[in-house]
Design a protein around this motif. Structure first.
Motif, short mmCIF file in Angstrom:
data_model
loop_
_atom_site.label_atom_id
_atom_site.label_comp_id
_atom_site.label_asym_id
_atom_site.label_seq_id
_atom_site.Cartn_x
_atom_site.Cartn_y
_atom_site.Cartn_z
N VAL A 208 -40.72 27.18 29.78
CA VAL A 208 -39.59 28.10 29.66
C VAL A 208 -39.97 29.22 28.69
CG1 VAL A 208 -37.19 28.35 28.93
CG2 VAL A 208 -37.91 26.31 30.18
N ALA A 209 -39.91 30.45 29.17
CA ALA A 209 -40.23 31.62 28.34
C ALA A 209 -39.00 32.05 27.54
CB ALA A 209 -40.70 32.77 29.22
N PRO A 210 -39.20 32.74 26.42
CA PRO A 210 -38.07 33.28 25.68
C PRO A 210 -37.28 34.27 26.54
CG PRO A 210 -40.09 33.40 24.39
CD PRO A 210 -40.48 33.01 25.77
N THR A 211 -36.02 34.45 26.20
CA THR A 211 -35.16 35.38 26.93
C THR A 211 -34.69 36.50 26.00
OG1 THR A 211 -33.25 33.99 26.41
CG2 THR A 211 -34.34 33.62 28.55
N ASN A 212 -33.98 37.46 26.55
CA ASN A 212 -33.42 38.60 25.80
C ASN A 212 -34.48 39.32 24.99
OD1 ASN A 212 -30.83 38.09 26.80
ND2 ASN A 212 -30.37 36.68 25.15
N ILE A 213 -35.58 39.68 25.63
CA ILE A 213 -36.64 40.42 24.95
C ILE A 213 -36.15 41.84 24.74
CG2 ILE A 213 -39.08 41.09 25.02
CD1 ILE A 213 -38.49 38.00 25.27
N SER A 214 -36.13 42.27 23.48
CA SER A 214 -35.69 43.63 23.16
C SER A 214 -36.34 44.04 21.85
CB SER A 214 -34.15 43.69 23.09
OG SER A 214 -33.67 42.85 22.06
N GLY A 215 -35.69 44.89 21.12
CA GLY A 215 -36.24 45.34 19.84
C GLY A 215 -35.90 46.79 19.62
N GLY A 216 -36.85 47.49 19.01
CA GLY A 216 -36.61 48.89 18.65
C GLY A 216 -36.14 48.97 17.22
N TRP B 27 -36.55 38.42 20.32
CA TRP B 27 -36.31 37.55 21.47
C TRP B 27 -35.38 36.43 21.06
CZ3 TRP B 27 -40.93 37.99 18.88
CH2 TRP B 27 -41.35 36.87 18.16
N GLU B 28 -34.85 35.75 22.06
CA GLU B 28 -34.01 34.56 21.85
C GLU B 28 -34.96 33.35 21.74
OE1 GLU B 28 -30.11 32.87 21.71
OE2 GLU B 28 -30.50 34.94 22.22
N PRO B 29 -34.94 32.60 20.64
CA PRO B 29 -35.86 31.47 20.50
C PRO B 29 -35.63 30.40 21.57
CG PRO B 29 -34.80 31.98 18.41
CD PRO B 29 -34.09 32.78 19.46
N VAL B 30 -36.68 29.66 21.88
CA VAL B 30 -36.61 28.56 22.85
C VAL B 30 -36.10 27.33 22.13
CG1 VAL B 30 -37.99 27.08 24.35
CG2 VAL B 30 -38.46 29.54 24.26
N SER B 31 -35.12 26.64 22.71
CA SER B 31 -34.54 25.46 22.07
C SER B 31 -35.55 24.32 21.97
CB SER B 31 -33.29 24.99 22.83
OG SER B 31 -33.65 24.63 24.15
N LYS C 31 -43.94 41.70 26.51
CA LYS C 31 -43.59 40.39 27.06
C LYS C 31 -43.88 39.34 26.00
CE LYS C 31 -47.81 40.43 29.88
NZ LYS C 31 -48.34 40.29 31.23
N VAL C 32 -43.10 38.28 26.00
CA VAL C 32 -43.23 37.22 25.00
C VAL C 32 -43.39 35.89 25.73
CG1 VAL C 32 -42.18 36.08 23.01
CG2 VAL C 32 -41.80 38.53 23.39
N GLY C 33 -44.39 35.13 25.32
CA GLY C 33 -44.64 33.82 25.92
C GLY C 33 -44.58 32.72 24.90
N VAL C 34 -44.91 31.52 25.33
CA VAL C 34 -44.83 30.34 24.47
C VAL C 34 -46.13 29.54 24.57
CG1 VAL C 34 -42.32 30.09 24.52
CG2 VAL C 34 -43.68 29.13 26.37
N GLY D 141 -48.03 28.59 27.74
CA GLY D 141 -47.05 28.44 28.82
C GLY D 141 -46.68 29.76 29.45
N THR D 142 -45.46 29.83 29.87
CA THR D 142 -44.93 30.96 30.63
C THR D 142 -44.70 32.19 29.76
OG1 THR D 142 -43.80 29.29 31.94
CG2 THR D 142 -43.09 31.53 32.26
N LEU D 143 -44.90 33.37 30.37
CA LEU D 143 -44.57 34.64 29.72
C LEU D 143 -43.27 35.18 30.32
CD1 LEU D 143 -48.07 36.34 29.80
CD2 LEU D 143 -46.79 35.84 27.73
N SER D 144 -42.51 35.89 29.50
CA SER D 144 -41.29 36.53 29.99
C SER D 144 -41.66 37.68 30.91
CB SER D 144 -40.46 37.06 28.81
OG SER D 144 -41.15 38.15 28.21
#
Length: 192
Positions: free
Chosen positions: A53-61, A72-76, A128-131, A138-141
């Motif tokens: 499961v990749a992180p969600t809500n990738i943003s920033g600025g 990003w939203e951390p993975v539980s 993109k953010v992966g785990v 693992g998976t990349l967003s």
């Protein structure tokens, strides 16, 4: 769960999550009904696996000049699938073919800041953010567009004029500073 033949004394439980503790109970059943459940088994942890499961809500600025802030939203915890969990942050200027890769080893992290004097204000980056964990990457967003930090406005407002409206008030007007990469988003004006 599937009903198991009465002569069978062993079963394989499938579709469990990796690196999660489980306990099990068994109940007997017949044509009359279902009996009392057994006492719970000892806790048993499934083996670790690569996170999927990749992180969600990738943003920033935001951030300061020459900074790229990525959030990003951390993975539980139940989706981390093993020890040694962390994040892989990948970014490149929009239109570039080469990715820059950074590793964030903290499980609780939800932000990465890249500082480089060569970053121009409000430059778009593909991000993109992966785990990963001890079992592997693992998976990349999916790719998100994030803009680097702004600089202070480099242009002054034009066309300033003043009109006396009373003995104690003057109305001042000006042309707004146009938005572009070098001026950034003008949040307000100061009349001096």
């Amino acid at each position: 769960p599937e009903v198991i033949n009465g002569r069978t004394h062993k079963a394989t439980v499938v579709d469990l999550s990796p690196w999660v503790e489980y306990e099990f109970r068994v109940v007997a059943s017949n044509s009359v009904g279902i009996g009392e459940p057994s006492r719970p088994s000892a806790l048993l942890k499934t083996k670790a696996a690569v996170p999927v499961v990749a992180p969600t809500n990738i943003s920033g600025g935001g951030g300061s000049r020459s900074e790229l802030v990525i959030t990003w939203e951390p993975v539980s915890e139940e989706l981390q699938n093993g020890e040694g969990f962390g994040y892989i942050v990948m970014f490149r200027p929009l239109g570039s073919t080469t990715w820059t890769k950074a590793v964030v080893a903290s499980v609780e992290s939800s932000k990465y800041i890249h500082r480089n004097e060569s970053i121009t204000p409000l430059s778009p980056f593909e991000v993109k953010v992966g785990v990963y964990n001890n079992e592997g990457e693992g998976t990349l967003s999916s790719i998100s567009i994030v803009y680097s930090g702004e600089d202070e406005p480099q242009m002054a407002p034009a066309g300033a004029s003043a009109l006396s409206v009373s003995a104690a008030a003057v109305e001042v007007s000006w042309l707004p500073v146009p938005w572009n990469r070098h001026t950034g988003r003008v949040l307000g004006y100061e009349v001096r």
